[in-house]
Motif scaffolding. Sequence first.
Motif, PDB file in Angstrom:
ATOM      1  N   LEU A  83       4.569   1.692   4.716  1.00  0.00           N
ATOM      2  CA  LEU A  83       5.346   0.552   3.894  1.00  0.00           C
ATOM      3  C   LEU A  83       5.040  -0.944   4.456  1.00  0.00           C
ATOM      4  O   LEU A  83       5.319  -1.850   3.108  1.00  0.00           O
ATOM      5  CB  LEU A  83       6.667   1.016   3.756  1.00  0.00           C
ATOM      6  CG  LEU A  83       6.703   2.235   2.819  1.00  0.00           C
ATOM      7  CD1 LEU A  83       8.309   2.793   2.765  1.00  0.00           C
ATOM      8  CD2 LEU A  83       6.432   2.158   1.395  1.00  0.00           C
ATOM      9  N   GLN A  84       5.284  -1.364   5.912  1.00  0.00           N
ATOM     10  CA  GLN A  84       5.831  -2.856   6.703  1.00  0.00           C
ATOM     11  C   GLN A  84       3.819  -3.479   6.355  1.00  0.00           C
ATOM     12  O   GLN A  84       4.047  -4.027   5.448  1.00  0.00           O
ATOM     13  CB  GLN A  84       5.879  -2.622   7.369  1.00  0.00           C
ATOM     14  CG  GLN A  84       7.379  -2.598   7.390  1.00  0.00           C
ATOM     15  CD  GLN A  84       7.968  -1.573   9.244  1.00  0.00           C
ATOM     16  OE1 GLN A  84       7.222  -2.701  10.064  1.00  0.00           O
ATOM     17  NE2 GLN A  84       9.000  -1.849   9.262  1.00  0.00           N
ATOM     18  N   ARG A  85       2.565  -2.954   6.163  1.00  0.00           N
ATOM     19  CA  ARG A  85       1.433  -3.065   5.906  1.00  0.00           C
ATOM     20  C   ARG A  85       0.891  -3.664   4.451  1.00  0.00           C
ATOM     21  O   ARG A  85       1.154  -3.594   3.969  1.00  0.00           O
ATOM     22  CB  ARG A  85       0.745  -1.611   6.151  1.00  0.00           C
ATOM     23  CG  ARG A  85       0.621  -1.240   7.449  1.00  0.00           C
ATOM     24  CD  ARG A  85      -0.371  -0.075   7.710  1.00  0.00           C
ATOM     25  NE  ARG A  85      -1.885  -0.503   7.610  1.00  0.00           N
ATOM     26  CZ  ARG A  85      -1.744  -0.783   8.407  1.00  0.00           C
ATOM     27  NH1 ARG A  85      -1.681  -0.680  10.013  1.00  0.00           N
ATOM     28  NH2 ARG A  85      -3.564  -1.352   9.095  1.00  0.00           N
ATOM     29  N   ARG A  86      -0.085  -5.266   4.986  1.00  0.00           N
ATOM     30  CA  ARG A  86       0.315  -5.836   3.617  1.00  0.00           C
ATOM     31  C   ARG A  86      -1.372  -5.522   3.801  1.00  0.00           C
ATOM     32  O   ARG A  86      -1.617  -7.650   4.697  1.00  0.00           O
ATOM     33  CB  ARG A  86       0.710  -7.372   3.766  1.00  0.00           C
ATOM     34  CG  ARG A  86       2.511  -7.192   3.611  1.00  0.00           C
ATOM     35  CD  ARG A  86       2.656  -7.158   1.966  1.00  0.00           C
ATOM     36  NE  ARG A  86       3.494  -6.608   1.830  1.00  0.00           N
ATOM     37  CZ  ARG A  86       4.606  -4.818   1.928  1.00  0.00           C
ATOM     38  NH1 ARG A  86       3.864  -4.354   1.515  1.00  0.00           N
ATOM     39  NH2 ARG A  86       5.771  -5.772   1.485  1.00  0.00           N
ATOM     40  N   PRO A  87      -2.012  -5.445   4.027  1.00  0.00           N
ATOM     41  CA  PRO A  87      -4.085  -5.359   3.998  1.00  0.00           C
ATOM     42  C   PRO A  87      -4.293  -6.889   2.701  1.00  0.00           C
ATOM     43  O   PRO A  87      -4.284  -6.493   1.873  1.00  0.00           O
ATOM     44  CB  PRO A  87      -4.321  -4.008   3.672  1.00  0.00           C
ATOM     45  CG  PRO A  87      -3.166  -3.238   2.456  1.00  0.00           C
ATOM     46  CD  PRO A  87      -2.020  -3.738   3.711  1.00  0.00           C
ATOM     47  N   PRO A 109      -6.751  -0.088   5.766  1.00  0.00           N
ATOM     48  CA  PRO A 109      -5.252  -0.155   5.166  1.00  0.00           C
ATOM     49  C   PRO A 109      -4.435   1.390   5.794  1.00  0.00           C
ATOM     50  O   PRO A 109      -3.060   1.400   5.238  1.00  0.00           O
ATOM     51  CB  PRO A 109      -5.577   0.093   3.322  1.00  0.00           C
ATOM     52  CG  PRO A 109      -6.580   0.735   3.805  1.00  0.00           C
ATOM     53  CD  PRO A 109      -7.242  -0.075   4.454  1.00  0.00           C
ATOM     54  N   SER A 110      -4.601   1.927   6.460  1.00  0.00           N
ATOM     55  CA  SER A 110      -3.729   3.277   7.218  1.00  0.00           C
ATOM     56  C   SER A 110      -3.668   3.035   8.370  1.00  0.00           C
ATOM     57  O   SER A 110      -4.044   1.754   8.859  1.00  0.00           O
ATOM     58  CB  SER A 110      -4.815   4.442   7.225  1.00  0.00           C
ATOM     59  OG  SER A 110      -4.438   5.191   7.846  1.00  0.00           O
ATOM     60  N   ALA A 111      -2.046   3.644   8.297  1.00  0.00           N
ATOM     61  CA  ALA A 111      -1.271   3.268   9.808  1.00  0.00           C
ATOM     62  C   ALA A 111      -2.178   3.673  11.029  1.00  0.00           C
ATOM     63  O   ALA A 111      -2.176   3.195  12.061  1.00  0.00           O
ATOM     64  CB  ALA A 111       0.562   3.514   9.433  1.00  0.00           C
TER      65      ALA A 111
END
Length: 178
Positions: A83-87, A109-111
Motif C-alpha cells: 500500500l505504500q508503494r508508488r510505482p 509494482p510488486s513488494a
Amino acid sequence: MTPDATVVVRYDEAHRTVVEQTLRTLVRMRGILMLVLGTLLGALVLVPLVAAASAGIDAAFVVVGGALLVIPLVLIVLGARQLQRRPRLPEVAVTITPTSVLFPAIERPSALAPRLRAEEWPREWTSVEVFRASGLQAARVEFTRHDGGKRRRRSIAANSLDVDARVIEDALRGSHTS
C-alpha cells in the motif's frame, strides 16, 4: 543515422500517465487483498489456537499453531508495504550512445519483486528486434545482450515511446551491427 549520435528515447507522456494510474490501482488492490488474506488466515489459525490453549491441549499444538501465525503476519506486513508503494515509470526509456546502451532503473509494482537496476550495456554486444503487435500482446522493442555465453534481455513497449521503433533499430544498428 550517424553512429556517433546519441539517441534518447522517452516515454510518451500521455501513455506514461495512463500506465502509472493503472499501476497505482493494481498496487493498491494487491495490497488490500494481501491485508484481507492475512487477516483471514490469522483468524483461521488464531481461533483454534485460542480454543486449544483454553481447553488445556498439548503445548506442542500451541507451538505449531504459533508458528503458523507467521504466514498471516508476513502477508499483513507485505500488504502494508504494498500500500505504500508508488510505482512510476522513468522519464527516459533508453539512451543509445556511440559506445553503449543505457537503461534506467525501473521500480516494479510488486513488494516481492526487486527493482530493476540501471544498466549500461556495451553497444557492440547488443542487438535490437522489434516484435510487431499480434493478438492481445502489444508491440515491443527487445534488446538482447550477447556477452560471452550469457544472454540478457530488456524490453520496452513500443506503443509507449515518443519515437517510432524503427528509429531505435536504426540508431543501434548504425555501424555497430552485431
